[in-house]
Scaffold this motif. Sequence first.
Motif, PDB file in Angstrom:
ATOM      1  N   GLY A 115      72.416 -16.835  44.202  1.00 58.75           N
ATOM      2  CA  GLY A 115      72.465 -15.571  43.493  1.00 58.75           C
ATOM      3  C   GLY A 115      71.097 -15.065  43.075  1.00 58.75           C
ATOM      4  O   GLY A 115      70.984 -14.316  42.105  1.00 58.75           O
ATOM      5  N   GLU A 116      70.049 -15.441  43.824  1.00 56.62           N
ATOM      6  CA  GLU A 116      68.694 -15.072  43.443  1.00 56.62           C
ATOM      7  C   GLU A 116      68.301 -13.703  43.983  1.00 56.62           C
ATOM      8  O   GLU A 116      68.937 -13.153  44.884  1.00 56.62           O
ATOM      9  N   GLN A 117      67.221 -13.178  43.442  1.00 51.00           N
ATOM     10  CA  GLN A 117      66.661 -11.916  43.906  1.00 51.00           C
ATOM     11  C   GLN A 117      66.064 -12.100  45.309  1.00 51.00           C
ATOM     12  O   GLN A 117      65.733 -13.214  45.721  1.00 51.00           O
ATOM     13  N   TRP A 160      61.351  -1.388  40.553  1.00 53.82           N
ATOM     14  CA  TRP A 160      62.381  -2.387  40.288  1.00 53.82           C
ATOM     15  C   TRP A 160      61.724  -3.685  39.854  1.00 53.82           C
ATOM     16  O   TRP A 160      60.597  -3.988  40.224  1.00 53.82           O
ATOM     17  N   ASN A 161      62.457  -4.448  39.053  1.00 57.45           N
ATOM     18  CA  ASN A 161      61.916  -5.656  38.439  1.00 57.45           C
ATOM     19  C   ASN A 161      62.853  -6.821  38.751  1.00 57.45           C
ATOM     20  O   ASN A 161      63.986  -6.855  38.280  1.00 57.45           O
ATOM     21  N   GLU A 162      62.400  -7.769  39.567  1.00 53.86           N
ATOM     22  CA  GLU A 162      63.287  -8.809  40.073  1.00 53.86           C
ATOM     23  C   GLU A 162      63.393  -9.979  39.092  1.00 53.86           C
ATOM     24  O   GLU A 162      62.992 -11.108  39.379  1.00 53.86           O
ATOM     25  N   THR A 163      63.981  -9.672  37.941  1.00 52.53           N
ATOM     26  CA  THR A 163      64.343 -10.701  36.972  1.00 52.53           C
ATOM     27  C   THR A 163      65.674 -11.324  37.389  1.00 52.53           C
ATOM     28  O   THR A 163      66.389 -10.778  38.221  1.00 52.53           O
ATOM     29  N   PRO A 164      66.049 -12.496  36.827  1.00 51.64           N
ATOM     30  CA  PRO A 164      67.293 -13.165  37.250  1.00 51.64           C
ATOM     31  C   PRO A 164      68.517 -12.270  37.076  1.00 51.64           C
ATOM     32  O   PRO A 164      68.673 -11.581  36.061  1.00 51.64           O
ATOM     33  N   ILE A 165      69.378 -12.284  38.096  1.00 53.31           N
ATOM     34  CA  ILE A 165      70.586 -11.447  38.064  1.00 53.31           C
ATOM     35  C   ILE A 165      71.882 -12.265  38.118  1.00 53.31           C
ATOM     36  O   ILE A 165      72.969 -11.698  38.015  1.00 53.31           O
TER      37      ILE A 165
END
Length: 466
Positions: free
Chosen positions: A230-232, A392-397
């Motif tokens: 489930g990572e970016q 966009w900011n690829e923080t944990p989703i």
Amino acid sequence: MKHPVATTRVLPANTAVSSGSRSANRTKTYRWFGTRAAESVAAGICVLACVSTVQASDAVRAMPADTFIETLAVITHVNYTDGAYVNVRNVVDDLAWLGIHHVRDYAPGSSPPFSSYVYLAQHGVKFNFLTGSNFAESIGQAAKLNVTVPGSVTAIEGFNEINNWPIPYHGLTGTAAGLAVQREIYARVHATPELKGVHVYDLTGYDEKSVETRADSADYANQHVYPQNGEQPTYNANGDRWMGAAIDAVKKFQLPLVITEFGYFSMPQAGWYMLGVDEPTQAKGVLNGYMDAAAAGVKRTFVYELLDQKPDPQNKSGEMHYGLFRNDNSPKQVAHAIRNLTSILNAGTTLRANGTTGAVRGTLAYRLSGMPVSANSLLLQKKDGRFVLALWNETPIWDRAAGTPLTSPPASVELDFGVKASRVDLYDPLVSAAPLASHRDLRQLTVNVPDHVILLEVTLADTPGT
């Protein structure tokens, strides 16, 4: 596959470049239109009270919005006649609704009928055809379609993931067999008059480290990217950079690159590896991946896939949940987000004949301050001269232990356009194709950048029609 961030380089003066390149001329330097910088939901914007005291950055060359839209592609399985793809009219309607016309599929065979591919092609679908075990027949069928509907075939792709589905060839096995077949596919395609101008995409599933060149084998390098857990797509604090590593692995071939498989399945899971996510998280990952790829110079990215192939009410198979549309053809949030994205980028105003300064400018000397290392930007420009800055900011989703979505606070980023903007509209494709906020007559603003793509449409004071 684990993937790093693209690096910058300086080109000498007067270097000729195509759209999507970083260049320099005698009087100005240009930065790559996609940048990753250094500091992390409502994507609100707040006008700064003070007049700018920040020096303008080097000009950033914009990618034409049309060029970006051409990078968006999706995988179909028209040859699967026992599920959702049996209705090719839905396929046409869904693609038109998304604003996408490039697809990847297997070349026509005995089923479905050839007429199904003709129908799709006549409605504007452009094919990258995978070759099957009988690659000579696949190439012949592709040529037949390209004659029936000229321009409907854009590429022929070699064998798919030979590490998972190995093929024998003339006494060879494994990688040696795959590479030998690829050379023959390349030669046959380029020797077929009906396929003039059609590119050859490399096969997938071989060890790139053991191969030094793709000369006489492929016009485009080819990779598959599936972010795990489930990572970016590109940035993760633990060092996993799925898309970046895939890109780096084939840089030595010095070929343009396509990603012919990328995506997330929307069946939420907890645990480890190949994790499914919920539909909103799938939407975030897919849009971020499309943007990451374009910012890195990838020429086309095919998301897996258009439709959930078959019903799976008990959630037993992640394979049945990759679709942008559900099995009943209803759009998931990711489909709505893609439609919003293409609608925003396609919307434009009529150019004035006597006002073309903004349209030919092609660059914007904007500056972003406070961008986290996990954040990225991509500058686009519409035909009417308006710029669109994607952030966009690829923080944990995704929380892989709990199997639930994560949302991090947005990053507060200060933006200076370098010149006065007569209007700035903020869009969130995950929400709507309409602006969420609008501001007029400003040079600076503060942007809250969330964990997914937002768009700032910038109308400069000298943009045509303003």
